[in-house]
Design an enzyme around this catalytic site. Structure first.
Site, PDB file in Angstrom:
ATOM      1  N   GLY A 160      36.275  52.437  40.360  1.00  0.00           N
ATOM      2  CA  GLY A 160      37.719  52.226  40.471  1.00  0.00           C
ATOM      3  C   GLY A 160      38.078  50.785  40.193  1.00  0.00           C
ATOM      4  N   ASP A 208      35.906  54.076  35.987  1.00  0.00           N
ATOM      5  CA  ASP A 208      37.260  54.428  36.427  1.00  0.00           C
ATOM      6  C   ASP A 208      37.726  55.649  35.634  1.00  0.00           C
ATOM      7  OD1 ASP A 208      39.883  54.287  37.616  1.00  0.00           O
ATOM      8  OD2 ASP A 208      39.611  52.127  37.847  1.00  0.00           O
ATOM      9  N   ASP A 256      35.328  60.639  37.194  1.00  0.00           N
ATOM     10  CA  ASP A 256      36.022  60.917  38.454  1.00  0.00           C
ATOM     11  C   ASP A 256      35.065  60.629  39.597  1.00  0.00           C
ATOM     12  OD1 ASP A 256      37.213  62.013  40.712  1.00  0.00           O
ATOM     13  OD2 ASP A 256      37.989  63.770  39.653  1.00  0.00           O
ATOM     14  N   HIS A 273      40.786  52.275  51.226  1.00  0.00           N
ATOM     15  CA  HIS A 273      42.029  52.220  52.015  1.00  0.00           C
ATOM     16  C   HIS A 273      43.119  53.105  51.411  1.00  0.00           C
ATOM     17  CE1 HIS A 273      44.304  48.717  49.782  1.00  0.00           C
ATOM     18  NE2 HIS A 273      43.767  49.561  48.933  1.00  0.00           N
TER      19      HIS A 273
END
Length: 350
Positions: free
Chosen positions: A196, A219, A239, A257
């Protein structure tokens, strides 16, 4: 007023002032956005000396500036302690040290965050905050916009660019603190996948600082398509819920988060499959909340938690939350190190 019976008037006034400040809290960020959009801080900086109201007005990218209106904006920026008067008699303006963070070409510029976080398309979700309190898995953002934030960004390239520029700006600030505060950790790693990792800002900085590390950026396909092409960094689209490239270390910076505990555990389990049992680790870079702390960034960390509640359905976590989360994902434990940033480094061990 019953709550103030028996109290003196100063207590009442102080309480009112506190509530008024909260009510108009949005004004600070939007006045700041206005100043950034107009380039006020850059104009003053490029002037190389304190500037008068009239001179500043003549350099703004708009015509027919109302000097009184501009003066009122500048007066508020002085109150915010971003500008100051170099000459109070003739009102010549100069930058306070904090304003260096608001110059577009500064290495540590926070301009992308100002523009990204205050864009109007991200405001409706905050007005729908109460709708995100239902226990149905629907965020306030989904309620307001009819889709998740990730679906929205994928379908709105302009807003996605602003969002990604804001994230890249935050990443530049964070990456500097990450590298300087974790040199010993990176020196003992031979390969890392930044999961990511967005446009590749962080993994490029890691590759430059630690050339011995084999670096990979991972990503979603549309993100990889717009990422930096660096000769020493392999770029892989995919993914993270389904598969991750293997490496000695997996980096999850500002990722978990965004997700609730159930999804975060799924991500961590994929990480666990991709690292060796001997010497492998997951490097999480996220907030470690301390609800009783009086640290200067404590309030900002709690605001970020509300941001996650409203927009992503994720959360910021305490030390106890992190320990519970990694053990639920099958890891033996974690160690938290604090760096010079809002976030901390959470090292997770198989």
């Amino acid at each position: 007023m019953a709550a103030f019976q028996g109290k003196n008037e100063s207590v009442d006034i102080n309480a009112q002032a506190h509530v008024w400040k909260i009510i108009y809290g949005f004004a600070d960020s939007l006045v700041l956005r206005c100043a950034v959009e107009l380039g006020i801080f850059d104009i003053i900086d490029n002037n190389n000396q304190p500037i008068t109201l009239a001179d500043l007005a003549s350099k703004l990218p708009i015509s027919n500036v109302n000097l009184d209106n501009l003066y009122r904006i500048l007066r508020y920026l002085v109150k915010m302690e971003i500008l100051s008067y170099a000459d109070a008699d003739v009102k010549k303006y100069t930058l306070e040290p904090i304003a260096t963070l608001l110059l577009r070409n500064e290495k540590r510029s926070m301009v992308p965050m100002v523009l990204g976080m205050t864009q109007k398309d991200f405001m409706p979700s905050w007005h729908s905050m109460k709708d995100g309190l239902n226990d149905n898995g629907v965020t306030a953002f989904e309620k307001a916009m009819g889709m998740t934030i990730w679906e929205y960004l994928e379908g709105h390239p302009d807003q996605s660019q602003l969002f990604n520029e804001g994230m890249a700006g935050e990443t530049r600030l964070l990456t500097s603190a990450l590298i300087s505060g974790s040199k010993d950790m990176f020196q003992n790693i031979d390969s890392v996948v930044d999961v990511g990792g967005g446009n590749g800002t962080t993994i490029k900085a890691i590759s430059d600082a630690f050339p011995h590390i084999k670096c990979t950026l991972f990503d979603l396909p549309y993100v990889i398509a717009n990422s930096y092409d660096h000769p020493n960094i392999e770029r892989i689209a995919g993914d993270m819920f389904k598969h991750m490239p293997s490496a000695q270390a997996i980096l999850l910076k500002l990722i978990l988060h965004d997700w609730n505990d159930e999804d975060s555990i799924k991500i961590l389990k994929q990480c666990r499959k991709s690292i060796p049992k001997d010497g492998g680790k997951v490097i999480i870079v996220d907030v470690a909340l301390d609800e009783d702390s009086d640290h200067e960034l404590s309030s900002t960390r709690l605001i970020l938690d509300i941001d996650m509640l409203v927009n992503t359905g994720g959360k910021e976590r305490t030390k106890e939350d992190w320990e519970k989360l990694v053990k639920c994902a099958g890891f033996s434990g974690c160690k938290i190190r604090h760096i010079a940033a809002i976030q901390s480094v959470i090292e997770v061990f198989p």
